[in-house]
Design a protein around this motif. Structure first.
Motif, PDB file in Angstrom:
ATOM      1  N   SER A  10       0.909  -1.003  -0.316  1.00 17.53           N
ATOM      2  CA  SER A  10      -0.391  -0.048   0.009  1.00 17.53           C
ATOM      3  C   SER A  10       1.098   1.065   0.459  1.00 17.53           C
ATOM      4  O   SER A  10       1.712   1.699   1.097  1.00 17.53           O
ATOM      5  CB  SER A  10      -0.741   0.394   1.094  1.00 17.53           C
ATOM      6  OG  SER A  10      -1.577   1.037   1.253  1.00 17.53           O
ATOM      7  N   GLY A  11       0.505   2.024  -0.406  1.00 16.84           N
ATOM      8  CA  GLY A  11       1.166   3.837  -0.936  1.00 16.84           C
ATOM      9  C   GLY A  11       0.962   4.258   0.498  1.00 16.84           C
ATOM     10  O   GLY A  11       1.645   5.083   0.449  1.00 16.84           O
ATOM     11  N   SER A  12      -0.294   3.839   1.194  1.00 19.76           N
ATOM     12  CA  SER A  12       0.216   4.512   2.579  1.00 19.76           C
ATOM     13  C   SER A  12       1.332   3.925   3.593  1.00 19.76           C
ATOM     14  O   SER A  12       1.540   4.581   4.544  1.00 19.76           O
ATOM     15  CB  SER A  12      -1.064   3.736   3.394  1.00 19.76           C
ATOM     16  OG  SER A  12      -1.573   2.885   3.442  1.00 19.76           O
ATOM     17  N   PHE A  13       1.643   2.597   3.314  1.00 19.42           N
ATOM     18  CA  PHE A  13       2.471   2.545   4.030  1.00 19.42           C
ATOM     19  C   PHE A  13       4.177   2.988   3.585  1.00 19.42           C
ATOM     20  O   PHE A  13       4.702   3.373   2.886  1.00 19.42           O
ATOM     21  CB  PHE A  13       3.049   1.307   3.784  1.00 19.42           C
ATOM     22  CG  PHE A  13       4.010   0.353   4.961  1.00 19.42           C
ATOM     23  CD1 PHE A  13       4.096   0.167   5.913  1.00 19.42           C
ATOM     24  CD2 PHE A  13       5.074   0.330   4.228  1.00 19.42           C
ATOM     25  CE1 PHE A  13       5.316  -0.382   6.753  1.00 19.42           C
ATOM     26  CE2 PHE A  13       6.800  -0.095   4.692  1.00 19.42           C
ATOM     27  CZ  PHE A  13       6.459  -0.292   5.838  1.00 19.42           C
ATOM     28  N   LYS A  14       4.400   4.157   4.934  1.00 19.51           N
ATOM     29  CA  LYS A  14       5.648   5.233   4.196  1.00 19.51           C
ATOM     30  C   LYS A  14       6.656   4.366   4.457  1.00 19.51           C
ATOM     31  O   LYS A  14       7.040   3.318   5.896  1.00 19.51           O
ATOM     32  CB  LYS A  14       5.201   5.849   5.784  1.00 19.51           C
ATOM     33  CG  LYS A  14       4.394   6.494   5.984  1.00 19.51           C
ATOM     34  CD  LYS A  14       4.397   7.942   4.578  1.00 19.51           C
ATOM     35  CE  LYS A  14       5.273   8.662   5.164  1.00 19.51           C
ATOM     36  NZ  LYS A  14       5.240  10.107   3.482  1.00 19.51           N
ATOM     37  N   CYS A  15       7.255   4.281   3.919  1.00 16.68           N
ATOM     38  CA  CYS A  15       9.310   3.531   3.752  1.00 16.68           C
ATOM     39  C   CYS A  15       9.912   5.141   2.790  1.00 16.68           C
ATOM     40  O   CYS A  15       9.720   5.675   2.200  1.00 16.68           O
ATOM     41  CB  CYS A  15       9.117   2.421   3.444  1.00 16.68           C
ATOM     42  SG  CYS A  15       9.143   2.225   1.819  1.00 16.68           S
ATOM     43  N   ASP A  16      11.423   4.137   3.404  1.00 16.08           N
ATOM     44  CA  ASP A  16      12.573   5.586   2.777  1.00 16.08           C
ATOM     45  C   ASP A  16      12.977   4.961   1.460  1.00 16.08           C
ATOM     46  O   ASP A  16      13.749   5.554   0.573  1.00 16.08           O
ATOM     47  CB  ASP A  16      13.624   5.715   3.455  1.00 16.08           C
ATOM     48  CG  ASP A  16      13.526   6.202   4.833  1.00 16.08           C
ATOM     49  OD1 ASP A  16      12.790   7.384   4.827  1.00 16.08           O
ATOM     50  OD2 ASP A  16      13.162   5.030   5.733  1.00 16.08           O
ATOM     51  N   GLY A  17      11.698   3.672   1.132  1.00 16.05           N
ATOM     52  CA  GLY A  17      12.626   3.143  -0.713  1.00 16.05           C
ATOM     53  C   GLY A  17      12.551   1.738  -0.465  1.00 16.05           C
ATOM     54  O   GLY A  17      12.566   0.670   0.016  1.00 16.05           O
ATOM     55  N   MET A  18      13.068   0.961  -2.118  1.00 17.78           N
ATOM     56  CA  MET A  18      12.886  -0.548  -1.951  1.00 17.78           C
ATOM     57  C   MET A  18      14.088  -0.435  -2.811  1.00 17.78           C
ATOM     58  O   MET A  18      14.604   0.369  -3.666  1.00 17.78           O
ATOM     59  CB  MET A  18      11.373  -0.900  -2.716  1.00 17.78           C
ATOM     60  CG  MET A  18      11.668  -2.352  -3.514  1.00 17.78           C
ATOM     61  SD  MET A  18      10.202  -2.767  -3.830  1.00 17.78           S
ATOM     62  CE  MET A  18      10.171  -4.523  -4.037  1.00 17.78           C
ATOM     63  N   LEU A  19      14.890  -2.070  -2.185  1.00 17.42           N
ATOM     64  CA  LEU A  19      16.629  -2.522  -3.274  1.00 17.42           C
ATOM     65  C   LEU A  19      15.586  -3.629  -3.178  1.00 17.42           C
ATOM     66  O   LEU A  19      15.441  -4.735  -2.863  1.00 17.42           O
ATOM     67  CB  LEU A  19      16.983  -2.068  -1.987  1.00 17.42           C
ATOM     68  CG  LEU A  19      18.520  -2.820  -2.381  1.00 17.42           C
ATOM     69  CD1 LEU A  19      18.927  -2.618  -3.370  1.00 17.42           C
ATOM     70  CD2 LEU A  19      19.394  -3.210  -1.915  1.00 17.42           C
ATOM     71  N   ILE A  20      16.068  -3.921  -5.113  1.00 22.72           N
ATOM     72  CA  ILE A  20      15.609  -5.460  -5.530  1.00 22.72           C
ATOM     73  C   ILE A  20      16.853  -6.095  -6.058  1.00 22.72           C
ATOM     74  O   ILE A  20      17.375  -5.667  -6.323  1.00 22.72           O
ATOM     75  CB  ILE A  20      14.608  -5.293  -6.991  1.00 22.72           C
ATOM     76  CG1 ILE A  20      13.379  -4.820  -6.045  1.00 22.72           C
ATOM     77  CG2 ILE A  20      14.102  -7.022  -7.492  1.00 22.72           C
ATOM     78  CD1 ILE A  20      12.257  -4.426  -7.573  1.00 22.72           C
TER      79      ILE A  20
END
Length: 201
Positions: free
Chosen positions: A85-95
């Protein structure tokens, strides 16, 4: 002590989603999780089925061992996970590693699994998305998919180590690459030598 004072003294930990897909190079995902833990970053782990299979083939880690390195973990089939969800606040994603298949799904906006859906969320919310694409050589389709993700705000990186550090081991090569990759999230691992210019004789 008032709550607002406590928050100033102890800012919230950074949160980064780490996803491993089925490409070779699972050690990169392991080392990334270790480095993020050392940096006191809260991690949210997603592993695809083929990542779990490749992990067992390439390393001595089991999926359970790897999940233990993360603060939170989710099934790749759990489309109700918070990170979807876009409502989950985080600093990013690394794949890391990112397979050509996952790259294609992300480029097409085809969120059939949690990895692709979460990556789509990062782009629509204008958050940092870094794909460590593990494929060689690249086909024109791969290149077009990478261009599409880049145009949408993602960052494409490849596991290409720097040899100017004169590495003495494979671990040195990996640490340098992990360090440079986490630089993209404004995180300094302190575990590698940065370029300072030519050394004078």
């Amino acid at each position: 002590m008032p709550p607002h004072t406590a928050n100033r003294d102890h800012p919230p930990r950074k949160q980064i989603v780490v996803a491993l897909t089925g490409a070779t190079g699972q050690i990169l995902g392991i080392k990334a999780l270790e480095a993020l833990r050392k940096a006191n970053v809260e991690t949210h782990l997603i592993m695809t089925q083929w990542a779990e299979t490749t992990l067992k083939y390439e390393t001595d880690y089991s999926p359970a061992n790897l999940r233990a390195l993360a603060d939170h973990h989710y099934s790749d089939h759990d489309m109700a996970a918070p990170v979807a969800s876009g409502s989950f606040k985080c600093d990013g994603m690394l794949i890391v590693p990112c397979s050509a298949k996952s790259l294609a799904a992300i480029a097409a906006g085809y969120g059939e699994d949690l990895v692709a859906r979460t990556a789509d969320v990062m782009m629509k919310e204008r958050r940092r998305l870094v794909l460590a694409v593990r494929e060689s050589p690249y086909s024109l389709i791969h290149l077009r998919n990478m261009a599409t993700v880049t145009e949408a705000g993602g960052i494409i990186t490849s596991p290409v180590p720097g040899f100017y550090t004169r590495p003495g081991s494979i671990d040195d090569l990996i640490d340098q690459w992990i360090g440079r990759t986490l630089d993209l999230f404004d995180l300094d691992t302190g575990d590698f030598k940065r370029w300072q210019g030519w050394e004078k004789d």
